[in-house]
Enzyme design. Structure first.
Site, PDB file in Angstrom:
ATOM      1  N   CYS A  74       0.864  -1.181   0.000  1.00 26.24           N
ATOM      2  CA  CYS A  74       0.000   0.000   0.000  1.00 26.24           C
ATOM      3  C   CYS A  74       0.897   1.227   0.000  1.00 26.24           C
ATOM      4  O   CYS A  74       1.658   1.438   0.943  1.00 26.24           O
ATOM      5  CB  CYS A  74      -0.919   0.006   1.216  1.00 26.24           C
ATOM      6  SG  CYS A  74      -1.981   1.462   1.307  1.00 26.24           S
ATOM      7  N   CYS A 223      -4.647   6.726  -3.785  1.00 26.54           N
ATOM      8  CA  CYS A 223      -4.033   5.395  -3.816  1.00 26.54           C
ATOM      9  C   CYS A 223      -2.605   5.557  -4.314  1.00 26.54           C
ATOM     10  O   CYS A 223      -2.382   5.979  -5.455  1.00 26.54           O
ATOM     11  CB  CYS A 223      -4.822   4.454  -4.724  1.00 26.54           C
ATOM     12  SG  CYS A 223      -4.089   2.797  -4.862  1.00 26.54           S
TER      13      CYS A 223
END
Length: 280
Positions: A74, A223
């Site tokens: 991530c 993101c």
């Protein structure tokens, strides 16, 4: 039991950070992620970051999506994780390595007046290998190919940045359409492990805007792996230069492509609150 946590955010992508010593029950981490990330019955976040020791790097990050599923990497999360371990004194140096399920990531802490201003992460390179993404394809790559979902055609490129990503270039970023088509593409049959979906608007050679529907989390304000993947694909197609500003709903992320081909992501990481969560 009470679980000590800190809530953080990076360009609006928010996370709960927990030290493994404060919750040493690996078999229950998915359940903890679902409960603590719930925005109505928990603290609320896009994902859960677990701080662990590492035998191959300076420290290890484990990441769980808000639905309890495990993700290999991530981008915004690792920035928050890095600020946390630096601020908490786990590591005394401004440059260190973090073990993830996507390999070891090199980190650089950028300070201003004694506080962490931003974090730079060597994200490595994207892969277009369809087996590694994975995506079902007759070729060994999936670049600018058409799929049909919900009665609409999309030209997509599939890559992996530790986790699978679809890149779709569009003239307009329509949030309603992103939230409708995002989950349909995420769960399309050609993606056996589902995929993250990025809608990308090219502003000019140095700027793009990205909106992401995340696998396991839904629509998020940013993101990191998606922004990095979008720049990599746009650069490969000749749409942008090597240094690109990515505008996401939660702020801005800088992506640089070095001569080695590695992608470096720089962006903010901020504390929101800390406390104890009652888990049963």
């Amino acid at each position: 039991m009470d679980v000590q946590f800190k809530k953080m955010q990076g360009t609006g992508n928010d996370f709960i950070v927990v030290k493994y010593d404060d919750f040493p029950f690996e078999e229950k981490l998915s359940q903890l992620a679902e409960k603590i990330c719930d925005r109505h019955f928990g603290i609320g976040a896009d994902g859960l970051l677990i701080v662990n020791p590492s035998s191959i790097a300076d420290i290890r990050m484990d990441y769980y999506n808000s639905d309890g599923s495990i993700a290999a990497m991530c981008g915004n999360g690792i920035r928050c994780f890095s600020k946390f371990v630096f601020d908490e004194g786990f590591l005394r140096t401004k440059q260190f390595s973090v073990e993830t399920l996507d390999g070891i990531k090199e980190i650089a802490i950028i300070e201003e007046k004694g506080t962490v201003k931003s974090v730079e992460v060597n994200m490595g390179q994207v892969t277009y290998d369809t087996e590694k993404i994975p995506v079902v394809s007759e070729d060994g790559y999936f670049i600018n190919k058409k799929i049909t979902v919900g009665g609409q055609d999309f030209i997509i490129t599939a890559v992996s940045m530790g986790v699978p990503h679809v890149i779709i270039f569009t003239e307009k970023l329509d949030l309603e359409q992103i939230k409708f088509f995002g989950p349909l593409i995420e769960k399309h049959a050609i993606f056996p492990k589902k995929t993250n979906v990025n809608f990308v608007h090219r502003i000019d050679k140095d700027n793009i805007a990205v909106r992401t529907w995340e696998r396991g989390a839904g629509y998020t304000l940013a993101c990191g792996t998606g922004s990095t993947s979008a720049v990599a694909v746009a650069n490969k197609l000749g749409l942008v230069n090597n240094n690109v500003n990515v505008e996401v709903e939660g702020g801005n992320i800088k992506i640089k492509i070095k001569e080695s081909g590695n992608l470096f992501m720089e962006g903010p990481a901020e504390n929101i609150c800390s406390g104890r969560f009652f888990f049963n």
